[in-house]
Write an enzyme that holds these catalytic residues in place. Structure first.
Site, PDB file in Angstrom:
ATOM      1  N   ASP A  12       0.793  -1.230   0.000  1.00  0.00           N
ATOM      2  CA  ASP A  12       0.000   0.000   0.000  1.00  0.00           C
ATOM      3  C   ASP A  12       0.831   1.288   0.000  1.00  0.00           C
ATOM      4  O   ASP A  12       1.797   1.403   0.758  1.00  0.00           O
ATOM      5  CB  ASP A  12      -0.892   0.052   1.243  1.00  0.00           C
ATOM      6  CG  ASP A  12      -1.791  -1.135   1.402  1.00  0.00           C
ATOM      7  OD1 ASP A  12      -1.739  -2.051   0.569  1.00  0.00           O
ATOM      8  OD2 ASP A  12      -2.562  -1.162   2.388  1.00  0.00           O
ATOM      9  N   SER A  22      -1.000   0.532   7.287  1.00  0.00           N
ATOM     10  CA  SER A  22      -1.212   1.727   6.465  1.00  0.00           C
ATOM     11  C   SER A  22      -1.732   2.920   7.251  1.00  0.00           C
ATOM     12  O   SER A  22      -2.318   2.789   8.325  1.00  0.00           O
ATOM     13  CB  SER A  22      -2.177   1.403   5.327  1.00  0.00           C
ATOM     14  OG  SER A  22      -1.571   0.537   4.406  1.00  0.00           O
TER      15      SER A  22
END
Length: 490
Positions: free
Chosen positions: A47, A106
């Site tokens: 990510d 993330s």
């Protein structure tokens, strides 16, 4: 709260440095390694995180596992002044503390009032039995990326009614109040997005779960990851609209839609408190074979006029790619501008791409065009074709034959990578569009990255296409109205 950190932290950091020292040159010289896309210096990337634009410089972070296949998730850091040439800046944070010892997951970036970079992420913790804990954590950089310091846990675990799948905070400011949207899983194992409020980005109050007026959004899957909340002005209506981008896990394939292992899409409407009045239902963002967990740069288009998105050109659990023979896997998509028009997001490569590719003259003929592109790993082809009668085809051949085929017809567009060296997760994707007599296309190939944009960005396809050799023969078959070819000399 003080607890012991990761017991093998020193060994992990040493192993990460050793992996870089041992394999980085092999990674950098791999013919499948991109020239224009952000990719890891070694190991596994996933990510995008903490994307910030400040004073002419783009700061990009991403999930980074330097000792892959051991899953130890760091944040790696890179900068660029043109979104095209990326300078690796090393590791920003590593999973060494008690609150993130099983992964720095993330999160997002924010520029404070004094210019301090602030990053909000999820610390993942698991015990020996695999039981998960989730903490939302702050780290900062007072010198715009020179140094990083972990500060504090600002949300200590999930709220009542949610499991420990509670992660990926995205922080935004609206009218002097700060909001953090977080992906969540309810205790009944359905997905949700929750909101926190703050006046100082340090102390946060739970506002509740986002309630959508579209009932379909109450249960798209078992977890909603990586929510991102932006505002864009609709070019048709002139209205400033809320756009929530998120990645549901657990959706079933539906014809040409939702064919990757996990999905990413958006909804458009108006968010008031925790009430989201939906005007555009959940719409898949990319029709390609690899795309997930995108994020927009903080600090670009703060007036609602511009957004730049970067996504993961990869899928979960699909790491066994040809590039791993050279000790790296996955990359980011090329950055895309987002435009809202009639409630629909249009995506196109950022205009900086024009500055790095040299035009090559072509003479389109009514029956088609053949372009021999010897030693061209990186090129762009764009144009307009007639599709009212028969479909138009764009094919790319390599040393072994046809590796990529794109079909443009009166009802939509399709991409097939059936002839490439990598086909895990499927070879064919299609997107139905409005009926048309002509279609525009914009194809970017950067080593093993392929991105296609159709009809001004109404459809986008991101796919890993592994070619053989460096020679490319590009064929455009069908009535060609315009054609531009540009390449980067290797």
């Amino acid at each position: 709260m003080t607890k012991p950190g990761r017991p093998d932290a020193a060994e992990l950091l040493a192993a990460a440095e050793q992996a870089y020292a041992t394999y980085h040159e092999q990674v950098r010289t791999d013919p499948d390694y991109p020239a224009l896309h952000l990719a890891p210096p070694v190991g596994r990337l996933n990510d995008p995180n903490g994307l910030i634009y400040k004073d002419g410089l783009y700061h990009a972070f991403y999930q980074y596992s330097p000792v892959h296949p051991t899953r130890a998730v760091f944040w790696r850091y890179a900068t660029s002044d043109d979104l095209t040439h990326w300078q690796d800046r090393g590791t920003a944070i590593a999973p060494t503390d008690w609150f993130d010892k099983n992964g720095c997951y993330s999160g997002s970036g924010f520029v404070g009032e004094d210019g301090t970079f602030e990053f909000f992420y999820t610390g993942n913790v698991k015990d020996e039995a695999g039981n998960r804990e989730a903490y939302q954590v702050l780290f900062t950089s007072p010198d715009q990326g020179k140094t990083f310091t972990k500060q504090e846990v600002f949300i200590n675990g999930p709220e009542e009614g949610y499991t420990a799948h509670y992660r990926d905070p995205h922080v935004v400011e609206r009218d002097g109040t700060f909001y953090a949207v977080i992906g969540a899983q309810r205790e009944d194992e359905t997905g949700a997005v929750v909101i926190y409020r703050s006046t100082d980005r340090r102390n946060w109050d739970f506002a509740g779960e986002i309630i959508f007026t579209d009932p379909a959004l109450a249960d798209l899957g078992y977890m909603y990851e990586c929510p991102g909340l932006i505002q864009l002005r609709d070019e048709e209506s002139g209205e400033l609209k809320d756009v929530l981008i998120f990645s549901p896990q657990g959706m079933e394939a539906d014809g040409e839609k939702y064919n990757n292992i996990f999905q990413t899409g958006y909804v458009v409407g108006t968010l008031t408190g925790t009430h989201f009045e939906v005007t555009t239902p959940f719409t898949e963002l990319d029709a390609g074979t690899e795309f997930y967990a995108p994020q927009c740069f903080h600090g670009v288009g703060a007036d609602g006029s511009q957004a730049i998105l970067q996504g993961w050109l990869g899928n979960a659990d699909q790491d066994d790619q040809p590039s791993w023979e050279n000790h790296w896997v996955h990359m980011q998509t090329y950055p895309r501008t987002l435009t809202l028009r009639g409630g629909q997001l249009l995506q196109n490569p950022v205009p900086q791409l024009d500055r790095v590719l040299a035009p090559v003259p072509v003479n389109p003929a009514s029956g088609g065009e053949i372009i021999e592109a010897k030693d061209a790993r990186v090129f762009r082809l764009r144009g307009t074709v007639k599709v009212a009668g028969t479909p138009a085809h764009i094919t790319v051949e390599d040393a072994t034959g046809q590796a990529l085929d794109i079909t443009l017809d009166a009802t939509g567009a399709a991409l097939s990578r059936a002839g490439s060296r990598y086909t895990v997760g499927g070879t064919d994707r299609r997107r139905t569009l409005g009926k048309a007599a002509e279609r525009t296309f914009d194809l970017l190939i950067d080593a093993s990255a392929t991105e296609l944009f159709v009809d001004g960005g109404a459809a986008a396809f991101a796919s890993r296409v592994y070619f053989t050799g460096t020679k490319r023969t590009v064929r455009v078959q069908g009535p060609v109205l315009s054609l531009e070819f540009a390449r980067r000399a290797d």
